[in-house]
Enzyme design. Structure first.
Site, PDB file in Angstrom:
ATOM      1  N   HIS A 118       0.873  -1.181   0.000  1.00  0.00           N
ATOM      2  CA  HIS A 118       0.000   0.000   0.000  1.00  0.00           C
ATOM      3  C   HIS A 118       0.911   1.232   0.000  1.00  0.00           C
ATOM      4  O   HIS A 118       2.024   1.179   0.535  1.00  0.00           O
ATOM      5  CB  HIS A 118      -0.838  -0.040   1.280  1.00  0.00           C
ATOM      6  CG  HIS A 118      -1.896   1.007   1.391  1.00  0.00           C
ATOM      7  ND1 HIS A 118      -1.636   2.271   1.868  1.00  0.00           N
ATOM      8  CD2 HIS A 118      -3.211   0.979   1.107  1.00  0.00           C
ATOM      9  CE1 HIS A 118      -2.757   2.971   1.871  1.00  0.00           C
ATOM     10  NE2 HIS A 118      -3.728   2.213   1.414  1.00  0.00           N
ATOM     11  N   ASP A 135       3.090  -4.719   8.056  1.00  0.00           N
ATOM     12  CA  ASP A 135       1.884  -3.916   7.880  1.00  0.00           C
ATOM     13  C   ASP A 135       0.692  -4.865   8.005  1.00  0.00           C
ATOM     14  O   ASP A 135       0.380  -5.620   7.085  1.00  0.00           O
ATOM     15  CB  ASP A 135       1.926  -3.235   6.498  1.00  0.00           C
ATOM     16  CG  ASP A 135       0.612  -2.551   6.144  1.00  0.00           C
ATOM     17  OD1 ASP A 135      -0.365  -2.684   6.905  1.00  0.00           O
ATOM     18  OD2 ASP A 135       0.559  -1.900   5.080  1.00  0.00           O
ATOM     19  N   GLN A 182      -4.526  -5.226   6.893  1.00  0.00           N
ATOM     20  CA  GLN A 182      -5.555  -6.141   6.383  1.00  0.00           C
ATOM     21  C   GLN A 182      -5.544  -7.491   7.087  1.00  0.00           C
ATOM     22  O   GLN A 182      -6.484  -8.266   6.931  1.00  0.00           O
ATOM     23  CB  GLN A 182      -5.364  -6.361   4.868  1.00  0.00           C
ATOM     24  CG  GLN A 182      -5.526  -5.133   4.020  1.00  0.00           C
ATOM     25  CD  GLN A 182      -6.960  -4.607   4.001  1.00  0.00           C
ATOM     26  OE1 GLN A 182      -7.913  -5.305   4.327  1.00  0.00           O
ATOM     27  NE2 GLN A 182      -7.113  -3.340   3.634  1.00  0.00           N
ATOM     28  N   LYS A 193     -10.599  -1.049  10.462  1.00  0.00           N
ATOM     29  CA  LYS A 193     -10.777  -2.226   9.604  1.00  0.00           C
ATOM     30  C   LYS A 193     -11.139  -3.458  10.444  1.00  0.00           C
ATOM     31  O   LYS A 193     -11.324  -4.547   9.927  1.00  0.00           O
ATOM     32  CB  LYS A 193      -9.509  -2.492   8.798  1.00  0.00           C
ATOM     33  CG  LYS A 193      -9.199  -1.362   7.794  1.00  0.00           C
ATOM     34  CD  LYS A 193      -8.021  -1.725   6.926  1.00  0.00           C
ATOM     35  CE  LYS A 193      -7.367  -0.528   6.286  1.00  0.00           C
ATOM     36  NZ  LYS A 193      -8.081   0.002   5.126  1.00  0.00           N
ATOM     37  N   CYS A 226      -4.658   2.398  -3.771  1.00  0.00           N
ATOM     38  CA  CYS A 226      -3.419   2.924  -3.170  1.00  0.00           C
ATOM     39  C   CYS A 226      -2.276   1.934  -3.332  1.00  0.00           C
ATOM     40  O   CYS A 226      -1.449   1.751  -2.416  1.00  0.00           O
ATOM     41  CB  CYS A 226      -3.603   3.270  -1.697  1.00  0.00           C
ATOM     42  SG  CYS A 226      -4.735   4.610  -1.435  1.00  0.00           S
TER      43      CYS A 226
HETATM   44  N1  7TS Z   1      -1.738  -0.841   4.606  1.00  0.00           N
HETATM   45  C1  7TS Z   1      -2.660  -1.591   3.991  1.00  0.00           C
HETATM   46  C2  7TS Z   1      -2.323  -2.970   3.537  1.00  0.00           C
HETATM   47  C3  7TS Z   1      -3.953  -1.082   3.791  1.00  0.00           C
HETATM   48  O1  7TS Z   1      -4.871  -1.828   3.193  1.00  0.00           O
HETATM   49  C4  7TS Z   1      -4.252   0.236   4.223  1.00  0.00           C
HETATM   50  C5  7TS Z   1      -5.578   0.875   3.944  1.00  0.00           C
HETATM   51  C6  7TS Z   1      -3.247   0.955   4.891  1.00  0.00           C
HETATM   52  C7  7TS Z   1      -2.006   0.382   5.053  1.00  0.00           C
HETATM   53  C8  7TS Z   1      -3.486   2.311   5.453  1.00  0.00           C
HETATM   54  O2  7TS Z   1      -4.387   2.233   6.515  1.00  0.00           O
HETATM   55  P1  7TS Z   1      -4.993   3.562   7.165  1.00  0.00           P
HETATM   56  O3  7TS Z   1      -6.018   3.048   8.126  1.00  0.00           O
HETATM   57  O4  7TS Z   1      -3.879   4.264   7.817  1.00  0.00           O
HETATM   58  O5  7TS Z   1      -5.599   4.336   6.032  1.00  0.00           O
HETATM   59  N2  7TS Z   1      -6.273   0.318   2.870  1.00  0.00           N
HETATM   60  C9  7TS Z   1      -7.371   0.823   2.254  1.00  0.00           C
HETATM   61  C10 7TS Z   1      -7.998   0.168   1.200  1.00  0.00           C
HETATM   62  O6  7TS Z   1      -7.679  -0.915   0.747  1.00  0.00           O
HETATM   63  N3  7TS Z   1      -9.041   0.939   0.772  1.00  0.00           N
HETATM   64  O7  7TS Z   1      -9.080   2.047   1.515  1.00  0.00           O
HETATM   65  C11 7TS Z   1      -8.051   1.980   2.446  1.00  0.00           C
END
Ligand code: 7TS
Length: 414
Positions: free
Chosen positions: A131, A208, A211, A234, A372
């Site tokens: 990401h 990370d 997910q 999430k 992303c």
């Molecule tokens: N890493 C992964 C693998 C992610 O899927 C996401 C967010 C992030 C980091 C960042 O997380 P945040 O909570 O700091 O934003 N992924 C997604 C997505 O798949 N669609 O919207 C956000």
């Protein structure tokens, strides 16, 4: 002695759905079918109640006050830390730092650990399926320090090439920062093995878990990673709350990330000393109400049963994959052997955005675009995909509706 045989009952999904008020709404005259859970999951009533209860009964700033409300808020906030500690199997509560989300957790490591430890010529290893939040902070750091970013390639199925990974590792590798589960492919990466290989060369490993934390059992001691980052939103929890787990020794040696209130022991204009872990990394008033409500989200998952949730989601994944491939012109992107909860796909002659709009007209929420993960899209020579992602409240009936919706898309667009 053999472990007792546990036979788990299938989940009562209808009852679970009743816990999520938003699932009762309609979108454009159709019942909502929410299949964008990898972006953010919906929230159960107990999380909403915990938020309401906090603001109604004991809203106060934490750690500083001696009055009753401040004590109650502090106790509830710190209970979430304990809950998170046991949720990911961390050895101690001092290793759990609250942030705003995965993005901030990764940036904390890049700015604090990275700037103290990365020198010119050092190498940082990430993968093609990261990401942007696990790419850009390292690019900024490498640029600043004249360090080198190395990328683990993947195969057509969306799996890491582990041989290539081993070849990338060397005496200059300082950090491996790797996604546990890809948000765009659903691939589950062998992070335990990745960590062991990196540690053999003395490199530090960040996982990370944005997910993975919701779908897999996480035991940071078993993974042996040095840092683990994830977001509450999430995991059926509120937005604006993230976690950074870090090994105590590393966190203790790291300089603060943000300066301000709460992260200090004593401030004078001559010299300021910093607070103990985890507060050294929690400057300013945190997102108190949402951290407190996050505990209810973890408890929801624990009482529902992570294993049962996983089994249900795996059933949905397999059912959906088998039904989607019957749609003419549909191609699934990401066919890893180890996969959870996410299906990315493209359809001949249909732009992903048009797929998203047409499905939304039937109340079906999916995500479209590059997720992303632009370098990953480039790897597959596509601008983006449509993506469905499952949570505990999704059903096979909803997948049947998705399939009908996609058949309509194919008819309209081809
Ligand atoms: N890493 C992964 C693998 C992610 O899927 C996401 C967010 C992030 C980091 C960042 O997380 P945040 O909570 O700091 O934003 N992924 C997604 C997505 O798949 N669609 O919207 C956000």
């Amino acid at each position: 002695m053999n472990a007792p045989l546990t036979i788990s009952k299938p989940l009562d999904i209808a009852a679970i759905r009743q816990e999520f008020p938003v699932l009762n709404r309609e979108v454009k005259g159709w019942p909502l079918i929410y299949l964008d859970n990898a972006a953010t999951s919906q929230k159960p009533r107990q999380v909403l109640d915990a938020l309401m209860h906090y603001y109604t009964n004991y809203n106060a700033n934490i750690h500083r006050g001696i009055h009753t409300l401040a004590e109650e808020a502090t106790a509830a906030f710190e209970l979430t830390r304990d809950e998170v500690q046991s949720f990911i199997g961390a050895p101690s509560r001092e290793e759990i730092i609250f942030t705003r989300g995965t993005t901030e957790s990764i940036n904390l490591v890049a700015y604090s650990w990275g700037r103290a430890n990365i020198r010119a010529g050092d190498e940082i290893v990430i993968s093609t399926m990261e990401h942007h939040s696990n790419i850009v902070p390292w690019q900024i750091l490498c640029e600043e320090k004249n360090a080198v970013l190395k990328i683990i390639p993947i195969n057509r199925n969306g799996e890491l090439l582990m041989d290539e990974y081993e070849k990338l590792l060397g005496p200059k590798t300082r950090l491996v920062s790797i996604v546990h589960v890809s948000n765009a492919l659903g691939t589950v990466n062998p992070v335990k093995q990745i960590t062991a290989l990196a540690h053999a060369l003395g490199a530090v490993v960040l996982v990370d878990g944005a997910q993975s934390a919701v779908h897999l059992d996480i035991d940071v001691q078993d993974l042996d990673c040095d840092f683990f980052a994830f977001s509450a939103h999430k995991l059926y929890g509120p937005t604006g709350v993230g976690v950074l787990y870090g090994k105590k020794q590393l966190l203790e040696a790291m300089p603060p990330f943000l300066g301000g209130g709460e992260m200090i022991r004593e401030v004078s204009f001559k010299k300021t000393t910093f607070n103990d872990l985890p507060y050294k990394f929690e400057a300013g008033t945190p997102n108190i109400g949402d951290v407190i409500a996050f505990r209810s989200a973890i408890r929801f998952m624990n009482t529902t049963g992570k294993e049962e949730i996983r089994r249900h989601e795996q059933d949905l994944l397999e059912y959906a994959q088998s039904e989607l491939v019957k749609i003419p012109g549909l191609q699934i992107i990401g066919k890893a052997k180890e996969k959870v909860s996410v299906i990315s796909f493209i359809i001949d002659k249909a732009h992903p955005q048009d797929i998203g709009i047409l499905l939304d007209n039937r109340g079906i929420a999916v995500r479209t675009g590059h997720h992303c993960a632009q370098p990953l899209m480039e790897r597959f020579s596509i601008p983006g995909t449509a993506r469905v992602s499952f949570a505990v409240y999704n059903t096979r009936d909803e997948i049947d509706e998705l399939v009908k919706g996609l058949q309509r898309v194919v008819k309209i667009l081809s």
